[in-house]
Design a protein around this motif. Structure first.
Motif, PDB file in Angstrom:
ATOM      1  N   ILE A   1       1.605   0.064   5.110  1.00  0.00           N
ATOM      2  CA  ILE A   1       1.693  -0.565   4.059  1.00  0.00           C
ATOM      3  C   ILE A   1       1.271  -0.030   2.855  1.00  0.00           C
ATOM      4  O   ILE A   1       1.983  -0.074   1.578  1.00  0.00           O
ATOM      5  CB  ILE A   1       1.434  -2.278   3.975  1.00  0.00           C
ATOM      6  CG1 ILE A   1       2.236  -2.855   5.067  1.00  0.00           C
ATOM      7  CG2 ILE A   1       1.255  -2.871   2.871  1.00  0.00           C
ATOM      8  CD1 ILE A   1       1.736  -4.251   5.684  1.00  0.00           C
TER       9      ILE A   1
ATOM     10  N   THR B   1       3.656   1.061  -0.335  1.00  0.00           N
ATOM     11  CA  THR B   1       3.445   0.345  -1.391  1.00  0.00           C
ATOM     12  C   THR B   1       3.115   1.436  -2.558  1.00  0.00           C
ATOM     13  O   THR B   1       3.819   1.293  -3.662  1.00  0.00           O
ATOM     14  CB  THR B   1       2.492  -0.547  -1.442  1.00  0.00           C
ATOM     15  OG1 THR B   1       2.711  -1.488  -0.257  1.00  0.00           O
ATOM     16  CG2 THR B   1       2.059  -1.494  -2.676  1.00  0.00           C
TER      17      THR B   1
ATOM     18  N   GLY C   1      -1.744   2.815  -3.611  1.00  0.00           N
ATOM     19  CA  GLY C   1      -1.418   1.779  -2.460  1.00  0.00           C
ATOM     20  C   GLY C   1      -2.608   1.543  -1.691  1.00  0.00           C
ATOM     21  O   GLY C   1      -2.746   0.274  -1.204  1.00  0.00           O
TER      22      GLY C   1
ATOM     23  N   TRP D   1      -4.222  -2.337  -1.373  1.00  0.00           N
ATOM     24  CA  TRP D   1      -4.505  -2.854  -0.169  1.00  0.00           C
ATOM     25  C   TRP D   1      -6.111  -3.604  -0.233  1.00  0.00           C
ATOM     26  O   TRP D   1      -6.290  -4.539   0.344  1.00  0.00           O
ATOM     27  CB  TRP D   1      -4.184  -1.881   0.914  1.00  0.00           C
ATOM     28  CG  TRP D   1      -4.746  -2.301   2.343  1.00  0.00           C
ATOM     29  CD1 TRP D   1      -5.971  -1.977   3.050  1.00  0.00           C
ATOM     30  CD2 TRP D   1      -4.161  -3.327   3.337  1.00  0.00           C
ATOM     31  NE1 TRP D   1      -6.087  -2.748   4.017  1.00  0.00           N
ATOM     32  CE2 TRP D   1      -4.982  -3.674   4.150  1.00  0.00           C
ATOM     33  CE3 TRP D   1      -2.797  -3.819   3.157  1.00  0.00           C
ATOM     34  CZ2 TRP D   1      -4.639  -4.518   5.399  1.00  0.00           C
ATOM     35  CZ3 TRP D   1      -2.463  -4.874   4.156  1.00  0.00           C
ATOM     36  CH2 TRP D   1      -3.444  -5.053   5.278  1.00  0.00           C
TER      37      TRP D   1
ATOM     38  N   VAL E   1       0.238 -10.413   0.997  1.00  0.00           N
ATOM     39  CA  VAL E   1       0.456  -9.081   1.323  1.00  0.00           C
ATOM     40  C   VAL E   1       1.868  -8.726   1.641  1.00  0.00           C
ATOM     41  O   VAL E   1       2.548  -7.789   1.139  1.00  0.00           O
ATOM     42  CB  VAL E   1      -0.580  -8.486   2.378  1.00  0.00           C
ATOM     43  CG1 VAL E   1      -0.259  -7.094   3.057  1.00  0.00           C
ATOM     44  CG2 VAL E   1      -1.925  -8.223   1.685  1.00  0.00           C
TER      45      VAL E   1
ATOM     46  N   PHE F   1       4.209  -9.518  -1.250  1.00  0.00           N
ATOM     47  CA  PHE F   1       4.071  -8.306  -2.250  1.00  0.00           C
ATOM     48  C   PHE F   1       4.868  -7.143  -1.729  1.00  0.00           C
ATOM     49  O   PHE F   1       5.457  -6.365  -2.573  1.00  0.00           O
ATOM     50  CB  PHE F   1       2.537  -8.143  -2.485  1.00  0.00           C
ATOM     51  CG  PHE F   1       2.523  -6.889  -3.546  1.00  0.00           C
ATOM     52  CD1 PHE F   1       2.584  -7.039  -4.980  1.00  0.00           C
ATOM     53  CD2 PHE F   1       2.111  -5.744  -3.280  1.00  0.00           C
ATOM     54  CE1 PHE F   1       2.271  -6.207  -5.780  1.00  0.00           C
ATOM     55  CE2 PHE F   1       1.964  -4.630  -4.205  1.00  0.00           C
ATOM     56  CZ  PHE F   1       2.028  -4.911  -5.534  1.00  0.00           C
ATOM     57  N   PHE F   2       4.618  -6.549  -0.477  1.00  0.00           N
ATOM     58  CA  PHE F   2       5.288  -5.594   0.070  1.00  0.00           C
ATOM     59  C   PHE F   2       6.902  -5.766  -0.044  1.00  0.00           C
ATOM     60  O   PHE F   2       7.517  -4.664  -0.381  1.00  0.00           O
ATOM     61  CB  PHE F   2       4.624  -5.360   1.587  1.00  0.00           C
ATOM     62  CG  PHE F   2       5.396  -4.075   1.989  1.00  0.00           C
ATOM     63  CD1 PHE F   2       4.994  -3.066   1.774  1.00  0.00           C
ATOM     64  CD2 PHE F   2       6.069  -4.426   3.360  1.00  0.00           C
ATOM     65  CE1 PHE F   2       5.406  -1.874   2.579  1.00  0.00           C
ATOM     66  CE2 PHE F   2       6.766  -3.273   4.009  1.00  0.00           C
ATOM     67  CZ  PHE F   2       6.314  -1.967   3.555  1.00  0.00           C
TER      68      PHE F   2
ATOM     69  N   VAL G   1       7.836  -5.103  -3.536  1.00  0.00           N
ATOM     70  CA  VAL G   1       7.829  -3.675  -3.810  1.00  0.00           C
ATOM     71  C   VAL G   1       9.214  -2.701  -3.071  1.00  0.00           C
ATOM     72  O   VAL G   1       9.698  -2.194  -3.775  1.00  0.00           O
ATOM     73  CB  VAL G   1       6.445  -3.075  -3.431  1.00  0.00           C
ATOM     74  CG1 VAL G   1       6.538  -1.423  -3.755  1.00  0.00           C
ATOM     75  CG2 VAL G   1       5.425  -3.631  -4.589  1.00  0.00           C
ATOM     76  N   VAL G   2       9.481  -3.286  -2.004  1.00  0.00           N
ATOM     77  CA  VAL G   2      10.416  -2.534  -1.449  1.00  0.00           C
ATOM     78  C   VAL G   2      11.730  -2.731  -1.900  1.00  0.00           C
ATOM     79  O   VAL G   2      12.668  -1.901  -1.777  1.00  0.00           O
ATOM     80  CB  VAL G   2      10.507  -2.865   0.133  1.00  0.00           C
ATOM     81  CG1 VAL G   2      11.509  -2.299   0.877  1.00  0.00           C
ATOM     82  CG2 VAL G   2       9.379  -2.305   0.993  1.00  0.00           C
TER      83      VAL G   2
ATOM     84  N   GLY H   1       8.170   3.100  -4.351  1.00  0.00           N
ATOM     85  CA  GLY H   1       6.631   2.504  -4.399  1.00  0.00           C
ATOM     86  C   GLY H   1       6.465   2.495  -6.039  1.00  0.00           C
ATOM     87  O   GLY H   1       6.951   2.729  -6.953  1.00  0.00           O
ATOM     88  N   LEU H   2       5.182   2.066  -5.974  1.00  0.00           N
ATOM     89  CA  LEU H   2       4.677   1.687  -7.482  1.00  0.00           C
ATOM     90  C   LEU H   2       4.397   3.031  -8.195  1.00  0.00           C
ATOM     91  O   LEU H   2       4.772   2.900  -9.349  1.00  0.00           O
ATOM     92  CB  LEU H   2       3.295   1.279  -7.341  1.00  0.00           C
ATOM     93  CG  LEU H   2       2.969  -0.001  -6.646  1.00  0.00           C
ATOM     94  CD1 LEU H   2       1.762  -0.648  -6.644  1.00  0.00           C
ATOM     95  CD2 LEU H   2       4.045  -1.371  -7.472  1.00  0.00           C
TER      96      LEU H   2
END
Length: 442
Positions: A282, A286, A298, A302, A320, A323-324, A327-328, A334-335
């Protein structure tokens, strides 16, 4: 007008300034300077503000977890980002490396600062065993093999209590190791002394992975990731390349596991479980696998959830997951990829055109996130009562509960409206992207 006589649209003044800044050496070193500042400044400031001159223990614990997760995520990106191997058992070399290091530290005179090196060698050895089984496969087959191996190691951790320590794990005493320099005052008993060892190893391991990621062999691993058939036709063996990358990633995972051992003075059986493998997956996805510092970002996210949010809400795993998923869906790269795209848009369009989109997107995310937190904490308070930190939400009067429901609906509506405005602004930027090549061609 360029050399071919084409009229080019001038860049915004802000974009010209941004381009000039990116040419400065300090700009290239900014991520490393930021990482060193993140690891070094908070303890120093905390010690300066403390009457006893000692950093806060909780701060050192959080930073130590972050440093460990950074190395762990960077090691995982050697598999996922550089070689295209999705592993569901990356916790196995990390946990086994820490276990071997703990056993050797308890039976032999090994200085504590050298213990991560021992754990790294043990993790690489575990990676060699994994490579014998899984290196010939890629894609789904490799993921399923690592999942099975990870579960096998997790089951063995409970079936062999003499070696893994059972529920108690294998504990160490940081002060029992010999000093590297005879007569040195550092016993590594205080948390601050152990933390500086962890921070130093985090920087050393990160720098080593950075150098490795730019080595020619890793470029060969990128070729195997993108087109293994063509790489084999050029004379490379995809299985050998994958095996080498598995060993290297497992070695750095062993370093990360040993840093956790130094932090908590315990090699627990849970450290080889599926939960830890999922955590590093994750964190890496992320942050983003295409950028070197994506897994670092990431890892920090986390730790913010697992330490910061978990201390105030038992629903942190729910946050979590949500949020994951966000983001996906919104940023598959990813960020770090999202930040790179926004930086490129800023360079092309300037602050004024990007400001509307950023403002609306930030408002939508803030309002939607606040509404979600209120709804989730309210539901958890009603379900768990006094066992939840937000239990006071479950004791609201009827009028207050109705007001809270109205506030959640209003925030959700505001998030939907600002999200619609953000999408309109994004489409306007996309139209500018399509129009610019036409102007250049004309």
């Amino acid at each position: 007008m360029d050399a071919a006589g084409r009229h080019l649209e001038p860049h915004a003044p802000e974009s010209r300034g941004l381009t000039q800044w990116r040419r400065w050496p300090v700009f290239r070193l900014a991520p490393w300077l930021g990482l060193m500042a993140f690891l070094g400044l908070p303890p120093l400031v905390s010690a300066w503000l403390s009457p006893a001159g000692v950093p806060q223990g909780w701060l050192l614990a959080c930073l130590a977890q972050a440093a460990t997760m950074i190395v762990f995520a960077l090691s995982y990106n050697l598999l996922l980002g550089e070689t295209g191997l999705l592993s569901f058992g990356h916790a196995a070399p990390a946990g086994l490396g820490a276990l071997v290091a703990a056993q050797l530290f308890n039976h032999y005179a090994i200085p504590l600062p050298l213990l991560p090196f021992v754990g790294g060698i043990a993790g690489a050895a575990v990676g060699g065993l994994i490579a014998l089984v899984a290196a010939r496969r890629a894609g789904t087959a490799f993921a399923m093999i690592t999942l099975g191996l990870g579960e096998l190691v997790a089951a063995a951790a409970w079936a062999l209590p003499d070696w893994f320590g059972g529920e108690a794990g294998v504990a160490i005493d940081r002060t029992s190791g010999p000093a590297i320099v005879p007569g040195a005052a550092w016993t590594f008993g205080p948390d601050r002394q152990a933390y500086w060892v962890i921070a130093a190893w985090c920087l050393v391991a990160s720098a080593a992975i950075y150098v490795l990621a730019r080595a020619p062999f890793v470029r060969l691993a990128n070729a195997v990731r993108d087109n293994p058939v063509r790489a084999a036709a050029l004379g490379a063996s995809p299985a050998r390349v994958r095996a080498t990358m598995i060993v290297l990633a497992a070695g750095f995972a062993g370093v990360a596991g040993t840093l956790t051992l130094i932090n908590v003075e315990l090699a627990a059986a849970e450290s080889v479980g599926m939960m830890r493998s999922a955590a590093v997956l994750i964190a890496t996805v992320t942050g983003g696998t295409a950028s070197f510092f994506g897994p670092v970002l990431g890892a920090l996210v986390w730790v913010a959830f697992s330490v910061g949010v978990a201390s105030v809400s038992r629903a942190w795993m729910l946050y979590v997951g949500l949020f994951f998923i966000a983001v996906v869906l919104a940023a598959p790269d990813g960020l770090s990829g999202l930040m790179a795209r926004q930086r490129a848009a800023l360079a092309r369009h300037g602050w004024r055109r990007c400001g509307t989109y950023w403002t609306m997107a930030a408002l939508a995310a803030s309002c939607g996130g606040f509404a979600l937190v209120l709804a989730v904490q309210w539901a958890y308070a009603l379900r768990f009562g006094d066992d939840d930190p937000g239990a006071w939400l479950g004791t609201l009067s009827t009028r207050a509960a109705a007001g809270l429901a109205v506030a959640i609906v209003a925030l959700s509506a505001l998030a939907a409206w600002t999200g619609w405005r953000a999408r309109r602004a994004a489409r306007a930027l996309e139209r500018l992207e399509r129009v610019a090549p036409r102007k250049e061609a004309a």
